[in-house]
Design a protein around this motif. Structure first.
Motif, PDB file in Angstrom:
ATOM      1  N   GLY A  75       0.820  -1.198   0.000  1.00  0.00           N
ATOM      2  CA  GLY A  75       0.000   0.000   0.000  1.00  0.00           C
ATOM      3  C   GLY A  75       0.854   1.248   0.000  1.00  0.00           C
ATOM      4  O   GLY A  75       2.076   1.183   0.156  1.00  0.00           O
ATOM      5  N   PRO A  76       0.199   2.398  -0.160  1.00  0.00           N
ATOM      6  CA  PRO A  76       0.948   3.641  -0.343  1.00  0.00           C
ATOM      7  C   PRO A  76       1.505   4.273   0.934  1.00  0.00           C
ATOM      8  O   PRO A  76       2.294   5.204   0.860  1.00  0.00           O
ATOM      9  N   VAL A  77       1.126   3.776   2.093  1.00  0.00           N
ATOM     10  CA  VAL A  77       1.571   4.376   3.355  1.00  0.00           C
ATOM     11  C   VAL A  77       2.846   3.671   3.832  1.00  0.00           C
ATOM     12  O   VAL A  77       2.906   2.450   3.880  1.00  0.00           O
ATOM     13  N   GLN A  78       3.851   4.437   4.178  1.00  0.00           N
ATOM     14  CA  GLN A  78       5.139   3.949   4.666  1.00  0.00           C
ATOM     15  C   GLN A  78       5.695   2.781   3.828  1.00  0.00           C
ATOM     16  O   GLN A  78       5.913   1.677   4.338  1.00  0.00           O
ATOM     17  N   PRO A  79       5.973   3.017   2.543  1.00  0.00           N
ATOM     18  CA  PRO A  79       6.470   1.927   1.689  1.00  0.00           C
ATOM     19  C   PRO A  79       7.840   1.397   2.092  1.00  0.00           C
ATOM     20  O   PRO A  79       8.259   0.355   1.601  1.00  0.00           O
ATOM     21  N   GLU A  80       8.519   2.070   3.006  1.00  0.00           N
ATOM     22  CA  GLU A  80       9.813   1.570   3.497  1.00  0.00           C
ATOM     23  C   GLU A  80       9.623   0.567   4.636  1.00  0.00           C
ATOM     24  O   GLU A  80      10.584  -0.066   5.060  1.00  0.00           O
ATOM     25  N   ARG A  81       8.414   0.392   5.099  1.00  0.00           N
ATOM     26  CA  ARG A  81       8.146  -0.508   6.226  1.00  0.00           C
ATOM     27  C   ARG A  81       7.686  -1.878   5.716  1.00  0.00           C
ATOM     28  O   ARG A  81       6.811  -1.970   4.860  1.00  0.00           O
ATOM     29  N   THR A 126       5.310  -7.850   2.372  1.00  0.00           N
ATOM     30  CA  THR A 126       4.852  -6.634   1.709  1.00  0.00           C
ATOM     31  C   THR A 126       5.662  -5.440   2.206  1.00  0.00           C
ATOM     32  O   THR A 126       6.191  -5.454   3.317  1.00  0.00           O
ATOM     33  N   LEU A 127       5.722  -4.424   1.373  1.00  0.00           N
ATOM     34  CA  LEU A 127       6.287  -3.137   1.761  1.00  0.00           C
ATOM     35  C   LEU A 127       5.160  -2.117   1.701  1.00  0.00           C
ATOM     36  O   LEU A 127       4.476  -2.002   0.682  1.00  0.00           O
ATOM     37  N   GLY A 128       4.951  -1.404   2.796  1.00  0.00           N
ATOM     38  CA  GLY A 128       3.886  -0.417   2.877  1.00  0.00           C
ATOM     39  C   GLY A 128       2.568  -1.041   3.279  1.00  0.00           C
ATOM     40  O   GLY A 128       2.431  -2.265   3.357  1.00  0.00           O
ATOM     41  N   TYR A 129       1.601  -0.162   3.546  1.00  0.00           N
ATOM     42  CA  TYR A 129       0.261  -0.620   3.900  1.00  0.00           C
ATOM     43  C   TYR A 129      -0.767   0.391   3.425  1.00  0.00           C
ATOM     44  O   TYR A 129      -0.435   1.505   3.007  1.00  0.00           O
ATOM     45  N   ALA A 130      -2.007  -0.013   3.458  1.00  0.00           N
ATOM     46  CA  ALA A 130      -3.132   0.867   3.125  1.00  0.00           C
ATOM     47  C   ALA A 130      -3.802   1.263   4.433  1.00  0.00           C
ATOM     48  O   ALA A 130      -3.980   0.420   5.314  1.00  0.00           O
ATOM     49  N   GLY A 131      -4.151   2.517   4.561  1.00  0.00           N
ATOM     50  CA  GLY A 131      -4.791   2.983   5.781  1.00  0.00           C
ATOM     51  C   GLY A 131      -6.007   3.838   5.481  1.00  0.00           C
ATOM     52  O   GLY A 131      -6.040   4.557   4.480  1.00  0.00           O
ATOM     53  N   TRP A 132      -7.002   3.738   6.324  1.00  0.00           N
ATOM     54  CA  TRP A 132      -8.230   4.515   6.222  1.00  0.00           C
ATOM     55  C   TRP A 132      -8.491   5.150   7.581  1.00  0.00           C
ATOM     56  O   TRP A 132      -8.380   4.490   8.611  1.00  0.00           O
TER      57      TRP A 132
END
Length: 186
Positions: A75-81, A126-132
């Motif tokens: 996902g687009p949030v914190q793609p380095e994580r 995975t790298l990054g996550y999606a958040g709402w």
């Protein structure tokens, strides 16, 4: 939102009408969903980065995994994580249990174990996550952007990534080619 309506441990399936480049034809594993918002990991978008290359960059042994094991765009949030979705608990640090036999771990120790062949048998990275934010996912669902269904491990771990979106929609008994992006009102 009523506690019973939270969608943790669900696949979140993008409707065909969702044209946002981040989420078009994606399947996300909802790891957390409560009155403060939701967090998910996209599970069907492999990147060009191989797990062996990532482990090498981290200075970790990687001789016990295939050279073609992909890293997924989570996902687009914190793609380095990084996040490791896996089936076996293993006692890893920073491990969140999503359901009885499904876990997400964010610590380096699981990557070390995977690299030397002592990690979980079924996993994806995975790298990054999606958040709402609070109420955002619910609003998007009302706008007909998403469908949801319980997680199916066969889709998550046994299906080629490019087939997971269609496979997830079939869990609902739906032919994805017949889905409309229009919201109907009676």
């Amino acid at each position: 939102m009523n506690q019973g309506l939270f969608l943790k441990n669900q696949f979140l399936i993008a409707m065909p009408s969702l044209v946002d480049g981040n989420f078009s034809q994606t399947v996300s594993l909802l790891c957390e969903h409560n009155d403060k918002g939701a967090v998910g990991l996209v599970i069907n978008r492999p990147t060009d980065l191989a797990l062996t290359a990532m482990l090498e960059q981290m200075g970790l042994t990687h001789d016990k995994i295939g050279a073609d094991q992909p890293i997924y765009w989570g996902g687009p949030v914190q793609p380095e994580r990084g996040f490791v979705v896996h089936r076996e608990p293993g006692g890893w640090e920073s491990c969140l249990q999503v359901q009885d036999d499904l876990y997400i771990t964010t610590s380096r120790d699981i990557l070390t174990a995977i690299g030397i062949g002592e990690g979980p048998r079924e996993y994806l990275v995975t790298l990054g996550y999606a958040g709402w934010g609070a109420g955002q996912l619910e609003d998007e669902m009302l706008l007909n952007s998403w469908l949801n269904t319980p997680v199916d491990s066969a889709v998550l771990f046994g299906m080629p990534p490019r087939q997971r979106w269609q496979a997830a929609t079939r869990l609902l008994g739906v032919d994805v080619t017949q889905l409309s992006g229009s919201v109907g009102h009676a």
